[in-house]
Structure formats: structure tokens, C-alpha cells
Write an enzyme that holds these catalytic residues in place. Structure first.
Site, short mmCIF file in Angstrom:
data_model
loop_
_atom_site.label_atom_id
_atom_site.label_comp_id
_atom_site.label_asym_id
_atom_site.label_seq_id
_atom_site.Cartn_x
_atom_site.Cartn_y
_atom_site.Cartn_z
CG HIS A 14 -1.88 1.16 1.22
ND1 HIS A 14 -3.23 0.99 1.42
CD2 HIS A 14 -1.71 2.48 1.03
CE1 HIS A 14 -3.84 2.15 1.35
NE2 HIS A 14 -2.93 3.09 1.11
CG HIS A 16 -0.88 7.11 -1.08
ND1 HIS A 16 -2.07 7.20 -1.75
CD2 HIS A 16 -1.14 6.45 0.07
CE1 HIS A 16 -3.02 6.63 -1.03
NE2 HIS A 16 -2.49 6.16 0.08
CE LYS A 100 -7.93 1.98 -1.34
NZ LYS A 100 -6.74 2.53 -0.71
CG HIS A 137 -10.10 4.36 2.64
ND1 HIS A 137 -8.90 5.02 2.82
CD2 HIS A 137 -10.91 4.82 3.62
CE1 HIS A 137 -8.99 5.84 3.85
NE2 HIS A 137 -10.21 5.74 4.35
CG HIS A 175 -5.17 2.26 5.42
ND1 HIS A 175 -6.53 2.12 5.54
CD2 HIS A 175 -4.96 3.04 4.35
CE1 HIS A 175 -7.12 2.81 4.58
NE2 HIS A 175 -6.19 3.36 3.84
CG ASP A 248 -1.66 4.88 3.93
OD1 ASP A 248 -1.77 5.20 2.74
OD2 ASP A 248 -2.44 5.28 4.81
O1 DOR Z 1 -3.85 9.34 5.29
C1 DOR Z 1 -4.09 9.04 4.13
N1 DOR Z 1 -3.48 9.64 3.09
N2 DOR Z 1 -5.01 8.09 3.89
C2 DOR Z 1 -5.44 7.81 2.66
O2 DOR Z 1 -6.29 6.98 2.51
C3 DOR Z 1 -4.92 8.59 1.50
C4 DOR Z 1 -3.60 9.14 1.77
C5 DOR Z 1 -3.16 10.17 0.77
O3 DOR Z 1 -3.33 9.93 -0.43
O4 DOR Z 1 -2.63 11.20 1.16
ZN ZN Z 2 -3.43 5.03 1.47
#
Ligand code: DOR
Ligand code: ZN
Length: 348
Positions: A14, A16, A100, A137, A175, A248
Site C-alpha cells: 500500500h 502513495h 481500489k 479503504h 491500513h 501507506d
Molecule cells: O492518510 C491518508 N493519506 N489516507 C489515505 O487513505 C490517503 C492518503 C493520501 O493519499 O494522502
Molecule cells: Zn493510502
């Protein structure tokens, strides 16, 4: 006392990794340590179609450090209107590893997420048929649901019915953040697995809000109680196949974290693997680190573990405070920045 540990190369289930300048800045931290990463599709605009997925993968590959063997695994952002045929084609052609789902407005860049659960059933049925993983999510964001109860309410109101209606659909509860969630995932395995972040293993809501408001600890799902943290540590370090690594890691420019309405996300890629090692050592479970970091995830996704290894050593280092984002003339604060960690990845 263990001071050196070699494990199969881990994957991040997971992540970003963002786009453009932010991606170029943060990608090397992940590509150095992890073999593969599930790349979240909540870009602006989101990765909605196979064509978007192909283009995004190309942009990531082009930004990789020279010689890197890192493999980005692309995901499709589910909307009310996602076309099952496009999802299936994307999966068959090796573009999309998974789909997702963000409930609309649950978190960063989720405005185009799902609003009508009846409308996505055609896609879920198709994924069940072709054996494609469904990543969720898991937060119910109705105004009458308290923010600390969003995970439990989603499990009860949405996830349990989904697992019953589509018993062959393999799901990842992303998460995982609560004891309620831990108990549920254990009961629903192997259909449901869960990724666990480093920060849900380290922090409770008193750390976040009890000694001043710490905006860099604001994430979605929010950090919860100590009992939740302890349940997550027990789950992650248990070796059980349904629990696996997902950082995450989610960088944001400082201004967005400190805005009047701050944005959720913790950027932890520079110290994620080291933080997991620290937690596993504290729990006396370093022998279970490889299962959590390198074996359980691939197993849930039906993939092979990586063939090569990394080595961690007990050697203190100080986490950098911030990452410079060239082009944006911005900084992104780093999780545990300025703190010393006893573990270091020394060979990778
Ligand atoms: O804290 C988070 N940030 N949770 C998420 O689900 C998305 C992520 C983000 O893209 O910044
Ligand atoms: Zn995330």
C-alpha cells in the site's frame, strides 16, 4: 541478541507514490528497499481506466533510479461508472494488479469514489470471476458515524455483506487501524487480508492529540486508542498469513498539512522498513518479520515472493527531517524526522 537479520526482499502492499515532481522525489526511498509496491490510484485525475494505468506505469518506470529492478503494481480507481470489461482487459494484459475502492470523500483525492454500492456490483462479480484482488479503504463516512467508528461501521454495514455476496472475491482491508478490525480480519481470513502501516503500530491518539495537536500524525483512518495499537502489534507480529506490510507512505507539501483544513497522510518511506524492524524487536518477534514483510503479502495476492534478500543491522541513524521536492520548491516532512532509529537497512 539479534543484531543482523537477512530476509527475502519485502514488498509494499500500500503506497502513495504520487505523480510528477512529488513522485520523482519520493520514489527512490521505496525503490531502494522494496521489490514491488501496490501504487494507489488517487491521483489528480485518478487512474480510472486501463489507458490511465498504462500511462501511470510508464511515468513511474521513467522516474526510477538507473538500474532499479523495482516493479510498480498499478491499481484501478473504482467509481460508480467503472466498466467491468476495461477492468478485465487491464488485468489480463498485466496492467492492473487490483482495483481500489474509496468511499466518496473518505480521504485525499477520493471525491470521485463510490457513492452507490449497487452500481459497483457488476465490477465485483467480474473480479470474483477472474480472480482479481479488491482493495478497500474501509471507512463509513456518513455524518452520523463518529470518525473513530468509521472502520467498524464499514465492516459491519458494507464489508461483511460484500464478502457474503461475493464469497470468491479476495479482499484487502487496507491500513487496518482498530482492534475491531483485527478481530474481524482474523475471522474472515483467508478471503480477507489486511495491510498494516508502521505508524498504526507505533502511535495512539494521545500521541497525536494529547500533548498538543500534531498535524503530521493526521491520517485516514485516524490513529486510534492504545488498545487498538496493541491489537495491531499482536496481529502484525503473529506471523498469521492474513496480515502483511503496507506503509501507506503518503507525502504532502508542508502547506497542505498545515492548512486550515489539513490533509491526511504520513510520509514514512525513508524509514518504513526500519520502523517495522524496531516494532518486531520490541515485541520479541524478529523471527516473524519476514512473514509479515515478504511472504504473507505475495501469498494473499497469488504472487511469488521476491527471490533476492535485504539485510538489516542494529546500527543507529537519524531520520532526515524533511524531503525536498525539486520543481515544486516545497518540502514534505518525514515520519520520525530527527529521531534516532536503532535498525538500518544495510544491504539491499
Ligand atoms: O492518510 C491518508 N493519506 N489516507 C489515505 O487513505 C490517503 C492518503 C493520501 O493519499 O494522502
Ligand atoms: Zn493510502
Amino acid at each position: 541478541m539479534t543484531t543482523r537479520i537477512t530476509i527475502k526482499r519485502p514488498d509494499d502492499w500500500h503506497l502513495h507514490i504520487r505523480d510528477h515532481d512529488m513522485m520523482r522525489a519520493c520514489l527512490p526511498y521505496t525503490a531502494r528497499v522494496f521489490g514491488r509496491a501496490i501504487c494507489m490510484p488517487n491521483l489528480i485525475p485518478p487512474v480510472r481506466t486501463m489507458a490511465d494505468g498504462v500511462a501511470y506505469r510508464e511515468r513511474i518506470l521513467a522516474a526510477l533510479p538507473k538500474g532499479s529492478k523495482f516493479k510498480p503494481l498499478i491499481t484501478c480507481y473504482l467509481t460508480d461508472d467503472t466498466d467491468p470489461d476495461d477492468v478485465e482487459r487491464g488485468h489480463r494484459e498485466g496492467v492492473f494488479t487490483a482495483v481500489k475502492m474509496y468511499p466518496a470523500n473518505a480521504t485525499t483525492n477520493s471525491a470521485a469514489g463510490v457513492t452507490d454500492y449497487a452500481k459497483i456490483e457488476r465490477v465485483l462479480a467480474r473480479m470474483e470471476k477472474i480472480g482479481m484482488r479488491f482493495l478497500i479503504h474501509c471507512e463509513e463516512v456518513r455524518p452520523d458515524v463518529d470518525v473513530f467508528d468509521r472502520e467498524a461501521r464499514f465492516i459491519e454495514d458494507r464489508l461483511i455483506p460484500m464478502t457474503r455476496k461475493f464469497p470468491g472475491l479476495r479482499i484487502v482491508h487496507e491500513h487496518l487501524s482498530s482492534k475491531f478490525g483485527v478481530d474481524y480480519v482474523r475471522s474472515a481470513a483467508p478471503q480477507v487480508g489486511a495491510s498494516i502501516t508502521p505508524y498504526h503500530l507505533e502511535l495512539n491518539r494521545t500521541d497525536w492529540l494529547g500533548h498538543g495537536n500534531r498535524p503530521y500524525m493526521y491520517v485516514a483512518p485516524v490513529i486510534k486508542r492504545e488498545a487498538d495499537r496493541l491489537a495491531l502489534r499482536d496481529a502484525a507480529t503473529s506471523g498469521e498469513a492474513c496480515f502483511f506490510l503496507g506503509t501507506d507512505s503518503a507525502p504532502h507539501p508542508i502547506a497542505r498539512k498545515l492548512a486550515q483544513v489539513g490533509i491526511p497522510g504520513i510520509f514514512n518511506a525513508p524509514c518504513a522498513m526500519e520502523t517495522y524492524a524496531k516494532v518486531f524487536e520490541e515485541e520479541g518477534k524478529l523471527d516473524k518479520l519476514e512473514a509479515f514483510a515478504s511472504l504473507n503479502g505475495p501469498k494473499h495476492y497469488g504472487l511469488h515472493p521476491n527471490a533476492d534478500t535485504i539485510t538489516l543491522e542494529k546500527r543507529s541513524w537519524t531520520v532526515p527531517v524533511a524531503m525536498k521536492v525539486e520543481g515544486l520548491d516545497e518540502l514534505a516532512m518525514i515520519y520520525k524526522g530527527g529521531e534516532t532509529i536503532a535498525w538500518q537497512v544495510v544491504e539491499c
